[in-house]
Design an enzyme around this catalytic site. Structure first.
Site, short mmCIF file in Angstrom:
data_model
loop_
_atom_site.label_atom_id
_atom_site.label_comp_id
_atom_site.label_asym_id
_atom_site.label_seq_id
_atom_site.Cartn_x
_atom_site.Cartn_y
_atom_site.Cartn_z
N GLY A 72 0.79 -1.22 0.00
CA GLY A 72 0.00 0.00 0.00
C GLY A 72 0.82 1.27 0.00
O GLY A 72 0.26 2.36 0.01
N ALA A 97 -1.67 -1.06 -4.95
CA ALA A 97 -2.72 -0.09 -5.23
C ALA A 97 -2.33 1.25 -4.63
O ALA A 97 -1.64 1.31 -3.62
CB ALA A 97 -4.06 -0.55 -4.66
N SER A 98 -2.77 2.33 -5.27
CA SER A 98 -2.54 3.66 -4.70
C SER A 98 -3.46 3.88 -3.51
O SER A 98 -3.18 4.73 -2.67
CB SER A 98 -2.78 4.73 -5.76
OG SER A 98 -4.10 4.67 -6.26
N ASN A 99 -4.54 3.08 -3.43
CA ASN A 99 -5.48 3.23 -2.32
C ASN A 99 -6.27 1.93 -2.19
O ASN A 99 -6.82 1.44 -3.18
CB ASN A 99 -6.41 4.42 -2.58
CG ASN A 99 -7.15 4.87 -1.35
OD1 ASN A 99 -7.81 4.08 -0.68
ND2 ASN A 99 -7.05 6.15 -1.04
N PHE A 100 -6.33 1.37 -1.00
CA PHE A 100 -7.02 0.10 -0.79
C PHE A 100 -8.46 0.28 -0.30
O PHE A 100 -9.17 -0.72 -0.13
CB PHE A 100 -6.24 -0.77 0.20
CG PHE A 100 -5.10 -1.50 -0.46
CD1 PHE A 100 -5.29 -2.76 -0.99
CD2 PHE A 100 -3.85 -0.92 -0.56
CE1 PHE A 100 -4.26 -3.44 -1.62
CE2 PHE A 100 -2.81 -1.59 -1.18
CZ PHE A 100 -3.01 -2.85 -1.71
N HIS A 132 -4.23 15.74 2.74
CA HIS A 132 -3.73 14.67 3.60
C HIS A 132 -3.08 15.24 4.85
O HIS A 132 -2.83 16.44 4.94
CB HIS A 132 -2.72 13.78 2.86
CG HIS A 132 -3.36 12.78 1.96
ND1 HIS A 132 -3.64 13.04 0.64
CD2 HIS A 132 -3.78 11.50 2.19
CE1 HIS A 132 -4.21 11.97 0.09
NE2 HIS A 132 -4.31 11.03 1.01
N HIS A 133 -2.76 14.36 5.78
CA HIS A 133 -2.07 14.73 7.01
C HIS A 133 -0.65 15.24 6.69
O HIS A 133 -0.08 14.93 5.63
CB HIS A 133 -2.00 13.54 7.97
CG HIS A 133 -1.42 12.31 7.35
ND1 HIS A 133 -0.08 12.08 7.25
CD2 HIS A 133 -2.03 11.23 6.78
CE1 HIS A 133 0.14 10.92 6.65
NE2 HIS A 133 -1.02 10.38 6.36
N LYS A 136 2.41 12.93 5.45
CA LYS A 136 2.48 12.30 4.13
C LYS A 136 3.59 12.93 3.32
O LYS A 136 3.67 14.15 3.18
CB LYS A 136 1.14 12.41 3.40
CG LYS A 136 1.11 11.61 2.10
CD LYS A 136 -0.29 11.48 1.55
CE LYS A 136 -0.32 10.66 0.28
NZ LYS A 136 0.19 9.28 0.47
N GLY A 142 -0.67 9.19 -4.30
CA GLY A 142 -0.83 8.13 -5.29
C GLY A 142 -2.27 8.03 -5.76
O GLY A 142 -2.54 7.73 -6.94
#
Length: 234
Positions: A72, A97-100, A132-133, A136, A142
């Site tokens: 991830g 994956a860029s995001n699950f 995002h936080h 990151k 992604g």
């Protein structure tokens, strides 16, 4: 199923909780002091959420070991061809994956559908934003890159650039970093008359963790390199 966690920060701990709730056991939690990648031996699958600086080294150790891996970590797309060749050579298996998140993967497909519809309306200018936080490291995310690829495929926009300034034949991606944001992504189409916007907002990390555990359950006994689109049958 025995799962080894590569990366044991906030995400790793959330994955552990959800995996245990689904009846799995955690055999290694690599990321704590004195843990090493060698501790993955005996696991049925590895779930990797670390950093762009360490992900390639992890993949080059895990894939030849013959243990399926769910990856991830983002920020390493330029090495994807090399990793695909390693998976093939090792007869290994991997989901990346860029995001699950299940919701985000549905959002990807919705984004493609909307872009296809907007092909006939070039008066609308497309732009994107991701929030995002502050921890990151990659920007844009992604997930934002995957969203861009869905738009590029339909609208013929081959480039993206960071920021909000308009550029010809390039899509603006605004990358914002704020405290304690799990992840928000939006795609907007605007002209002087009105605007159309789709948004996905993650309220907790549970969606990402659940998706990675589902991918780990799915990859066992499979060979090759896959994405969440394969896992979810989208």
């Amino acid at each position: 199923m025995k799962i080894a966690l590569l990366g044991y920060g906030k995400m790793g701990k959330t994955i552990e909780r959800i995996a245990v709730e689904r009846g799995h056991s955690i055999t290694a939690r690599i990321g704590r002091q004195d843990d090493t990648v060698e501790n993955i031996k005996g696991a049925d699958v590895v779930i990797e959420f670390t950093s762009p600086e360490s992900v390639l080294d992890n993949l080059f150790k895990v894939i030849p070991a013959g243990i399926p891996i769910v990856c991830g970590t983002t920020g390493w797309n330029e090495y994807l061809t090399e990793i695909e060749e390693l998976v093939k050579k090792s007869q290994g298996s991997m989901v990346h994956a860029s995001n699950f998140s299940l919701g985000v993967n549905l959002f990807f497909e919705l984004n493609k559908k909307l872009a296809q519809m907007m092909q006939s309306f070039p008066e609308y200018e497309v732009s994107m934003q991701e929030i995002h936080h502050t921890e990151k490291k990659d920007a844009p995310s992604g997930t934002a890159i995957t969203l861009f690829e869905g738009i590029s495929e339909k609208l013929g926009k081959e480039k993206w650039h960071l920021g909000t300034q308009s550029e010809e034949d390039s899509i603006a991606i605004d990358a914002v970093r704020e405290e304690d944001v799990k992840g928000t992504h939006s795609v907007a189409y605007k002209n002087d008359i009105d605007s159309i916007e789709i948004i996905h907002k993650a309220n907790t990390r549970d969606g990402f963790a659940l998706g990675s555990v589902i991918a780990a359950e799915w990859i066992v006994n499979k060979k090759g390199i896959f994405t969440m689109k394969d896992v979810l049958g989208l």
